[in-house]
Design a protein around this motif. Structure first.
Motif, short mmCIF file in Angstrom:
data_model
loop_
_atom_site.label_atom_id
_atom_site.label_comp_id
_atom_site.label_asym_id
_atom_site.label_seq_id
_atom_site.Cartn_x
_atom_site.Cartn_y
_atom_site.Cartn_z
N ASN A 114 15.14 -12.81 12.99
CA ASN A 114 14.67 -12.30 11.79
C ASN A 114 13.89 -11.69 11.03
N GLY A 115 13.75 -10.96 12.51
CA GLY A 115 12.59 -9.63 11.73
C GLY A 115 13.62 -8.19 12.03
N ASN A 116 12.67 -6.69 11.71
CA ASN A 116 13.26 -6.19 11.92
C ASN A 116 13.56 -5.15 13.27
N GLY A 117 12.88 -5.50 14.00
CA GLY A 117 12.82 -5.88 15.31
C GLY A 117 11.72 -4.36 16.04
N ASP A 118 11.63 -3.80 16.93
CA ASP A 118 11.24 -2.76 17.20
C ASP A 118 11.90 -1.59 18.33
N LEU A 124 19.15 3.83 26.52
CA LEU A 124 19.97 3.45 26.22
C LEU A 124 18.96 3.35 24.83
N HIS A 125 19.26 3.70 23.44
CA HIS A 125 18.33 3.08 22.64
C HIS A 125 18.51 2.75 21.72
N GLY A 126 17.94 1.53 21.10
CA GLY A 126 18.23 0.55 19.90
C GLY A 126 17.15 -0.03 19.44
N LEU A 127 16.85 -1.59 19.50
CA LEU A 127 15.96 -2.66 18.91
C LEU A 127 16.48 -3.56 19.20
N SER A 128 15.00 -3.97 19.46
CA SER A 128 14.89 -5.60 20.23
C SER A 128 13.82 -6.24 18.55
N ILE A 129 15.27 -7.18 18.59
CA ILE A 129 15.08 -7.86 17.35
C ILE A 129 13.95 -8.90 18.07
N GLY A 145 27.81 10.38 21.41
CA GLY A 145 26.07 9.74 22.38
C GLY A 145 25.62 8.90 21.44
N ILE A 146 26.67 7.70 20.33
CA ILE A 146 26.02 6.39 19.78
C ILE A 146 26.43 6.06 21.11
N ALA A 147 25.64 4.61 20.45
CA ALA A 147 25.95 3.32 21.49
C ALA A 147 26.22 1.91 20.66
N GLU A 148 26.77 1.37 21.50
CA GLU A 148 26.80 -0.56 20.77
C GLU A 148 26.57 -1.32 21.42
N SER A 149 26.01 -2.33 21.11
CA SER A 149 25.95 -3.46 22.33
C SER A 149 27.08 -3.72 22.26
N ILE A 150 27.12 -4.85 22.75
CA ILE A 150 28.81 -6.05 23.73
C ILE A 150 28.51 -7.23 23.26
N ASN A 151 27.88 -8.45 22.59
CA ASN A 151 27.68 -9.59 22.70
C ASN A 151 26.08 -9.75 22.79
N MET A 152 25.78 -8.89 22.09
CA MET A 152 23.85 -8.99 22.01
C MET A 152 23.37 -8.34 20.57
N ALA A 153 23.15 -9.80 20.11
CA ALA A 153 22.89 -9.67 18.57
C ALA A 153 21.41 -9.38 18.00
N THR A 154 20.62 -9.57 19.31
CA THR A 154 19.58 -9.24 19.16
C THR A 154 19.67 -7.94 19.74
N LEU A 155 20.28 -7.25 20.34
CA LEU A 155 19.50 -6.35 21.39
C LEU A 155 20.42 -5.11 21.45
N PRO A 156 20.32 -4.73 19.62
CA PRO A 156 21.86 -3.72 19.05
C PRO A 156 21.30 -2.11 19.40
N TYR A 157 22.25 -1.33 20.30
CA TYR A 157 21.76 0.06 20.59
C TYR A 157 22.52 0.38 19.82
N SER A 158 22.29 1.99 19.11
CA SER A 158 21.88 2.75 18.53
C SER A 158 22.81 4.43 19.38
N LYS A 159 22.15 4.54 19.95
CA LYS A 159 23.02 5.75 20.58
C LYS A 159 22.44 6.01 22.08
N TRP A 160 22.74 7.07 22.79
CA TRP A 160 22.91 6.92 24.50
C TRP A 160 22.43 8.18 25.33
N GLU A 161 21.56 8.81 26.10
CA GLU A 161 21.83 9.86 26.78
C GLU A 161 21.87 10.03 28.06
#
Length: 151
Positions: free
Chosen positions: A107-111, A98-103, A74-90
């Motif tokens: 420069n910020g923590n992201g949403d 795809l769950h993650g952060l939009s950075i 259930g873990i997900a990772e982004s490929i070549n998307m530093a500002t959109l790191p994924y953490s898990k999937w279902e």
């Protein structure tokens, strides 16, 4: 005696009518399940996707080679998307979440975000998705050991 029977009868009628009102209220408050047509899927044209079909690294085959890696746990990772790191999937039916952060600019923590993608089809080497937010059709290819790119 007549008063007791009348009281029981009136109480029974009151309880029966209350039960009916509660059932009607529950039916009115239930959230309707969206039909496949309301989310852009034609019934009968799509079968349920297996999670094992989605395991692996998927990229859009263009100059950026951006995509994601879906792992069995259930873990997900982004490929070549530093500002959109994924953490898990279902996978829920044919909906890939795809769950993650939009950075943003990095420069910020992201949403926290959840990308909602309808799986239209998956073969051994191709994954066709429709982004529910942008309504775009996306075609990903699977990375294998002979085509492996840096990410």
């Amino acid at each position: 005696m007549r008063t007791i029977i009348l009281t029981i009868l009136v109480s029974s009628l009151f309880l029966i009518s209350c039960k009916k009102e509660i059932k009607e209220e529950q039916n009115q408050n239930s959230v309707p399940t969206p039909s496949l047509d309301s989310v852009g899927i034609s019934a009968g044209k799509e079968s349920k996707i297996s999670t094992t079909e989605l395991i692996g690294s998927w990229i859009i085959d263009d100059q950026y080679q951006a995509g994601f890696k879906l792992k069995e746990n259930g873990i997900a990772e982004s490929i070549n998307m530093a500002t959109l790191p994924y953490s898990k999937w279902e996978l829920k039916d044919n909906l890939l979440l795809l769950h993650g952060l939009s950075i943003g600019n990095g420069n910020g923590n992201g949403d926290q975000i959840v990308d909602s993608l309808h799986v239209q089809s998956v073969t051994g080497q191709e994954l066709r998705l429709k982004n529910n937010r942008t309504k775009r059709n996306l075609v990903y290819v699977k990375l294998d050991s002979t085509r492996r790119k840096d990410h």
